[in-house]
Design an enzyme around this catalytic site. Structure first.
Site, PDB file in Angstrom:
ATOM      1  N   THR A  70       0.800  -1.229   0.000  1.00 30.38           N
ATOM      2  CA  THR A  70       0.000   0.000   0.000  1.00 30.38           C
ATOM      3  C   THR A  70       0.831   1.277   0.000  1.00 30.38           C
ATOM      4  O   THR A  70       0.685   2.122  -0.894  1.00 30.38           O
ATOM      5  CB  THR A  70      -0.950  -0.007   1.210  1.00 30.38           C
ATOM      6  OG1 THR A  70      -1.870  -1.087   1.059  1.00 30.38           O
ATOM      7  CG2 THR A  70      -1.716   1.310   1.306  1.00 30.38           C
ATOM      8  N   ASN A  91       5.830  -1.409   3.667  1.00 27.46           N
ATOM      9  CA  ASN A  91       4.976  -0.874   4.726  1.00 27.46           C
ATOM     10  C   ASN A  91       5.701  -0.844   6.065  1.00 27.46           C
ATOM     11  O   ASN A  91       5.309  -0.114   6.976  1.00 27.46           O
ATOM     12  CB  ASN A  91       3.704  -1.711   4.855  1.00 27.46           C
ATOM     13  CG  ASN A  91       2.729  -1.463   3.719  1.00 27.46           C
ATOM     14  OD1 ASN A  91       2.925  -0.570   2.891  1.00 27.46           O
ATOM     15  ND2 ASN A  91       1.664  -2.254   3.665  1.00 27.46           N
ATOM     16  N   ASP A 189      -9.527  -3.695   0.182  1.00 24.42           N
ATOM     17  CA  ASP A 189      -8.332  -4.327   0.748  1.00 24.42           C
ATOM     18  C   ASP A 189      -8.623  -5.025   2.074  1.00 24.42           C
ATOM     19  O   ASP A 189      -8.241  -6.190   2.262  1.00 24.42           O
ATOM     20  CB  ASP A 189      -7.242  -3.271   0.938  1.00 24.42           C
ATOM     21  CG  ASP A 189      -5.965  -3.849   1.528  1.00 24.42           C
ATOM     22  OD1 ASP A 189      -5.232  -4.521   0.783  1.00 24.42           O
ATOM     23  OD2 ASP A 189      -5.713  -3.641   2.734  1.00 24.42           O
ATOM     24  N   HIS A 193      -8.239  -9.110   2.666  1.00 27.07           N
ATOM     25  CA  HIS A 193      -7.382  -9.781   3.649  1.00 27.07           C
ATOM     26  C   HIS A 193      -8.203 -10.712   4.546  1.00 27.07           C
ATOM     27  O   HIS A 193      -7.777 -11.834   4.845  1.00 27.07           O
ATOM     28  CB  HIS A 193      -6.685  -8.750   4.536  1.00 27.07           C
ATOM     29  CG  HIS A 193      -5.530  -8.064   3.885  1.00 27.07           C
ATOM     30  ND1 HIS A 193      -4.445  -8.738   3.379  1.00 27.07           N
ATOM     31  CD2 HIS A 193      -5.276  -6.742   3.670  1.00 27.07           C
ATOM     32  CE1 HIS A 193      -3.575  -7.880   2.877  1.00 27.07           C
ATOM     33  NE2 HIS A 193      -4.062  -6.657   3.036  1.00 27.07           N
ATOM     34  N   ASP A 237      -3.940   0.669  -5.673  1.00 28.47           N
ATOM     35  CA  ASP A 237      -2.509   0.451  -5.470  1.00 28.47           C
ATOM     36  C   ASP A 237      -2.056  -0.958  -5.838  1.00 28.47           C
ATOM     37  O   ASP A 237      -0.924  -1.163  -6.269  1.00 28.47           O
ATOM     38  CB  ASP A 237      -2.132   0.759  -4.016  1.00 28.47           C
ATOM     39  CG  ASP A 237      -3.039   0.055  -3.009  1.00 28.47           C
ATOM     40  OD1 ASP A 237      -4.075  -0.519  -3.415  1.00 28.47           O
ATOM     41  OD2 ASP A 237      -2.732   0.087  -1.797  1.00 28.47           O
ATOM     42  N   HIS A 238      -2.934  -1.927  -5.670  1.00 25.15           N
ATOM     43  CA  HIS A 238      -2.550  -3.322  -5.890  1.00 25.15           C
ATOM     44  C   HIS A 238      -3.803  -4.186  -5.937  1.00 25.15           C
ATOM     45  O   HIS A 238      -4.911  -3.706  -5.709  1.00 25.15           O
ATOM     46  CB  HIS A 238      -1.613  -3.820  -4.778  1.00 25.15           C
ATOM     47  CG  HIS A 238      -2.183  -3.657  -3.398  1.00 25.15           C
ATOM     48  ND1 HIS A 238      -3.217  -4.433  -2.917  1.00 25.15           N
ATOM     49  CD2 HIS A 238      -1.889  -2.789  -2.399  1.00 25.15           C
ATOM     50  CE1 HIS A 238      -3.526  -4.062  -1.692  1.00 25.15           C
ATOM     51  NE2 HIS A 238      -2.736  -3.044  -1.352  1.00 25.15           N
TER      52      HIS A 238
END
Length: 453
Positions: A70, A91, A189, A193, A237-238
């Protein structure tokens, strides 16, 4: 023929309007939904986002930077730099020279951010311009002694509606005017997770909420009269990949914890050896076949992840879906950070506004390409960066752009048309100058004996 060539040329290129001088500078809102994997667009329904795309542009896949985390990728978006260049390499970080530590709970020291100049700082250096931010990583830090003129200190408890309300108010009524603003949201996100991206029921729920947020964003801009004049970029971002308890790499089973300090854990672990580096490396090299082990100097060049003091001497990169753990580590059902060549790690980009075409789709760009494009839209001189502005030209109305697949199709089509026209012309000429009717030739010896007496 001249008309055909003109049509061919115009087909190869998208139109060019040019940057018209205007009393008010262009405005841009950059929105990030953390962890929005590109193929969510194909696997779920997004009525509001699809309407946004129909009136703007879509980049189906954005190749982000390694490591696909991130903080690093959000800083690459706004600087156009690889992680080794802008200094936010993970991170969780450790600087060997200053002995400082960085984490998502300890990120306010400008030291970590000052190796680059984000676009909100550059924007505010222009006359009669200001920047605003709703919790984009780094915007509540005085980078080069400057924060956005308007910003919110990060707090995950603040609702999307409150963040959106602040940003749109700043965009519509600030003096000097806010010409660049950012908006960050933690989903999908957090749910990725928690549940893993393959949990269709739970991911559908959170993605429906995100689509409602996008609908709320568009509605708010229309109410404030910003929809037609404001450029809006929605990206991430991903991505996210599925993990499981059956795909685990236990470092404690490979290496005595007293041999090293663990700076960052999974899926890219950063190892700072306490003993001989070669010995630590050798033990890790045979630890697990589902993990690549690199000395810093041997990290593949395609990662652009070598030239920073914050990158540790040994880096471990787990295979997709595998998790590096210690004996007491908790396991997530979804994770990111893996090799940026994996499609599951890549996000998307959609954009709308006067700078962008309508109804245009593009296959891919790089995360670092977004920064020079934003600078162009805002009329800013970009700082040195790793992006390529040419990769984004096809998205913009004021740029000439050769779209290679379309160009090849148009050339082939034009050749077929030319061949057909040539054949038709030959056939028509043959019809006009066809064979003459037969007539007997008058010979010299026939003069005394004419055919008709």
């Amino acid at each position: 023929m001249k008309l055909l060539l003109m049509l061919l040329f115009s087909g190869l290129m998208t139109g060019c309007r040019g940057n018209s001088s205007s009393a008010s500078p262009p405005k841009l809102l950059l929105v990030s939904f953390d962890g929005f994997r590109a193929d969510y667009l194909q696997n779920y329904e997004f009525p509001h986002l699809q309407n946004f795309i129909k009136e703007g542009v879509l980049v189906e896949q954005v190749k982000n930077v390694f490591i696909t985390k991130t903080f690093p990728n959000h800083y690459s978006i706004v600087t156009g730099l690889y992680e080794e260049s802008h200094g936010i390499v993970a991170n969780s970080m450790y600087d060997v020279n200053t002995k400082k530590h960085f984490s998502d709970h300890n990120d306010k020291d400008p030291f970590w951010w000052n190796e680059a100049v984000p676009i909100w700082v550059t924007n505010q250096l222009q006359d009669n311009r200001s920047s605003a931010a709703a919790m984009w990583p780094g915007t509540d830090v005085p980078i080069h002694n400057s924060t956005p003129s308007y910003f919110m200190n990060y707090s995950p408890s603040v609702s999307f509606r409150e963040r959106l309300g602040n940003v749109t108010t700043w965009l519509s009524s600030s003096n000097p005017p806010v010409t660049f603003a950012t908006l960050y949201w933690e989903e999908p996100d957090a749910s990725g997770h928690k549940y893993g991206p393959e949990d269709k029921e739970n991911m559908r729920r959170v993605l429906e909420e995100i689509d409602e947020h996008i609908g709320e964003l568009v509605h708010r801009l229309k109410v404030l009269g910003l929809w037609e004049s404001l450029n809006v970029i929605i990206t991430s971002d991903h991505g996210m990949t599925q993990c499981s308890k059956d795909r685990v790499i236990n470092l404690d089973g490979c290496l005595d914890p007293s041999y090293y300090t663990l700076i960052d854990l999974t899926p890219v672990a950063a190892i700072l050896p306490k003993i001989n580096k070669t010995k630590v490396y050798s033990k890790l090299k045979v630890c697990d076949p589902h993990m690549n082990v690199y000395l810093k100097e041997d990290i593949p060049a395609r990662f652009h992840y070598q030239h920073s003091d914050r990158i540790q001497p040994i880096i471990l990169v787990a295979d997709e879906g595998w998790t590096i753990v210690l004996n007491k580590s908790s396991l997530k059902l979804g994770d990111h950070g893996y090799d940026n060549s994996l499609p599951s790690m890549n996000p998307f980009l959609a954009a709308h506004g006067p700078a962008f075409h309508k109804g245009y789709k593009h296959s891919s760009i790089n995360t670092v390409d977004i920064y020079p494009m934003m600078c162009h839209i805002l009329g800013l001189k970009p700082h040195p960066n790793n992006g390529t502005f040419g990769h984004t030209k096809c998205l913009l109305v004021d740029q000439w752009c050769i779209n290679l697949p379309e160009a090849i199709g148009i050339v082939i089509g034009a050749l077929l048309v030319l061949t057909t026209l040539t054949c038709l012309i030959i056939i028509m000429q043959n019809r006009v100058s066809g064979p003459r009717p037969f007539s007997r030739l008058q010979l010299q010896e026939d003069d005394d004996d004419p055919l008709i007496g």
